[in-house]
Write a protein that holds these residues in place. Structure first.
Motif: not given
Ligand SMILES: *Cc1c(COP(=O)(O)O)cnc(C)c1O
Length: 399
Positions: A98-100, A103, A129, A176, A178, A203, A205-206, A237, A239-240
């Motif tokens: 996951g994103g966490t 990172i 985040h 961007p 969150y 980052d 992730c999103l 990510d 999974h987003k």
């Molecule tokens: C969701 C998110 C994360 C963390 O990702 P997880 O999959 O919830 O661990 C980090 N940065 C941004 C911008 C996010 O939206």
């Protein structure tokens, strides 16, 4: 008193009944009434990722030499994302949970890369985040946080420069972020990082699975990826907006030398050499397979079409918000994530409560008091219904 494991197990039918009961008070994501948390790709695609998950349910991604299928899928997923984000030929990466985790991995790599710095710090915007704070907590790194003020609340580059010192091992930009879906001033951050010779992490992730496709559709998106010369690592990510199963994200590095710092090897274990690239040991083959499956199933065109439909839905909601006399969008969000505030006469938290009573779940945010919306495919069929309820809710709490 702890719960005791039952002596005799129950059957599948009873389990199914229990699940139904357990889910009764959950968020009703299936009717598109949550913005975030669940990225539902539609019925067909959902079947594709669930089948992929099941096909590799028992396989273990722990040791890449054992299940060559998983290694191949992981390499292909990383490579496809690298090219989506304009990575140079030598760029490499790794699939994480996951994103966490992505990172944490990038921060660990940067810390190891700067192993001569005894008391390292990173500089982030307050909208970054909390995974960065979590990673810093784990790795004993100081976090220097820069406020986001003004009409378009992104960090000010001169404030970032002001808090940098010789112990700064990473600058962070979100693409961007969150809370309000705004993209940090990445071009300026890259310039600063180059000038000061500091590792820049983006980052995404999103945004990693939405910005490239909005760009392909002709939207004006500032460069946010490896096109910026100072970018050393990026988190994305799956999974987003990649619509993979939960438990899939990627961390990318500009070159193999940087990634090497992420690795862990223990050679003196009686059980043999233990090498592990990321934080997890045993990993689900299912998450890897479903990431590979959805990317191949959608392809460039599939993601582009989804991005277009999602953006259209987001714009429709934004328009309704802007046209209400009571609400205002924060900043100028380019993608499908945004937040909105009250113009002063109504309380947005009351609005969130009223919407919740109608079944809609929006995150309540602080600084400023605002409500968050992440639009994904699952919301699209319900946008008109949402707008109607939003307008009715505003009217109801106004007096
Ligand atoms: C969701 C998110 C994360 C963390 O990702 P997880 O999959 O919830 O661990 C980090 N940065 C941004 C911008 C996010 O939206």
């Amino acid at each position: 008193m702890h719960l005791k494991l039952r002596e005799r197990g129950i059957d599948e039918e009873e389990l199914a009944t229990s699940f139904k009961e357990l889910k009764k008070n959950d968020l009703d994501w299936e009717s598109g009434r949550t913005f975030g948390f669940v990225y539902y790709p539609g019925e067909h695609a959902a079947r594709v990722i669930m089948n992929a998950y099941n096909s590799f349910f028992f396989e273990n991604g722990l040791n890449p030499t054992v299940f060559k299928s998983l290694r191949r899928m992981e390499n292909e997923v990383v490579s496809m994302i690298a090219s989506l984000l304009n990575a140079p030929d030598g760029a490499v990466g790794h699939l994480t949970s996951g994103g966490t985790e992505s990172i944490i991995c990038a921060m660990k790599a940067s810390q190891k890369f700067h192993n001569k710095i005894a008391h390292p710090n990173i500089v982030i915007a307050e909208t970054a985040h909390p995974a960065f704070n979590k990673a810093a907590d784990l790795l004993n790194i100081q976090v220097r946080t820069v406020a986001c003020k003004g009409k378009i609340p992104t960090p000010d580059i001169s404030e970032i420069e002001y808090v940098i010192d010789e112990n700064t091992i990473m600058l962070v930009g979100s693409a961007p972020c969150y809370p309000n879906g705004l993209i940090d001033p990445l071009e300026e951050l890259s310039g600063l990082a180059l000038r000061k010779n500091i590792w820049l992490h983006v980052d995404a992730c999103l945004g990693g699975f939405i910005l490239p496709f909005l760009e392909q559709l002709g939207a004006k998106i500032p460069a946010f990826d490896f096109r910026l010369p100072a970018v050393s690592s990026i988190s994305v990510d799956i999974h987003k907006y990649g619509y993979g199963a939960k438990g899939s994200s990627v961390v990318l590095y500009r070159n193999a030398e940087l990634r090497k710092k992420q690795y862990f090897v223990h050679t003196s274990w009686p059980g043999g050499v233990y090498a592990s690239p990321s934080l997890t040991g045993t990993r689900s083959g299912g998450a890897i397979a479903s990431a590979w499956a959805i990317m191949n199933y959608f392809g460039m065109k599939g993601y582009r079409d989804k991005a277009q439909e999602t953006l259209h839905a987001a714009r429709k909601i934004q328009k309704a918000i802007s046209q209400s006399n009571e609400l205002e969008i924060v900043g100028d969000p380019l993608a499908t994530v945004f937040s909105f505030i009250s113009k002063g006469r109504i309380d947005v938290y009351d609005l969130a409560d009223e919407l919740l009573s109608r079944g809609w779940h929006l995150d309540k945010q602080m600084k400023p008091p605002s409500l968050h919306i992440t639009v994904s495919i699952g919301n699209i069929p319900y946008v008109d219904e949402f707008i109607a309820d939003l307008e009715a809710s505003v009217e109801k709490i106004k007096y």
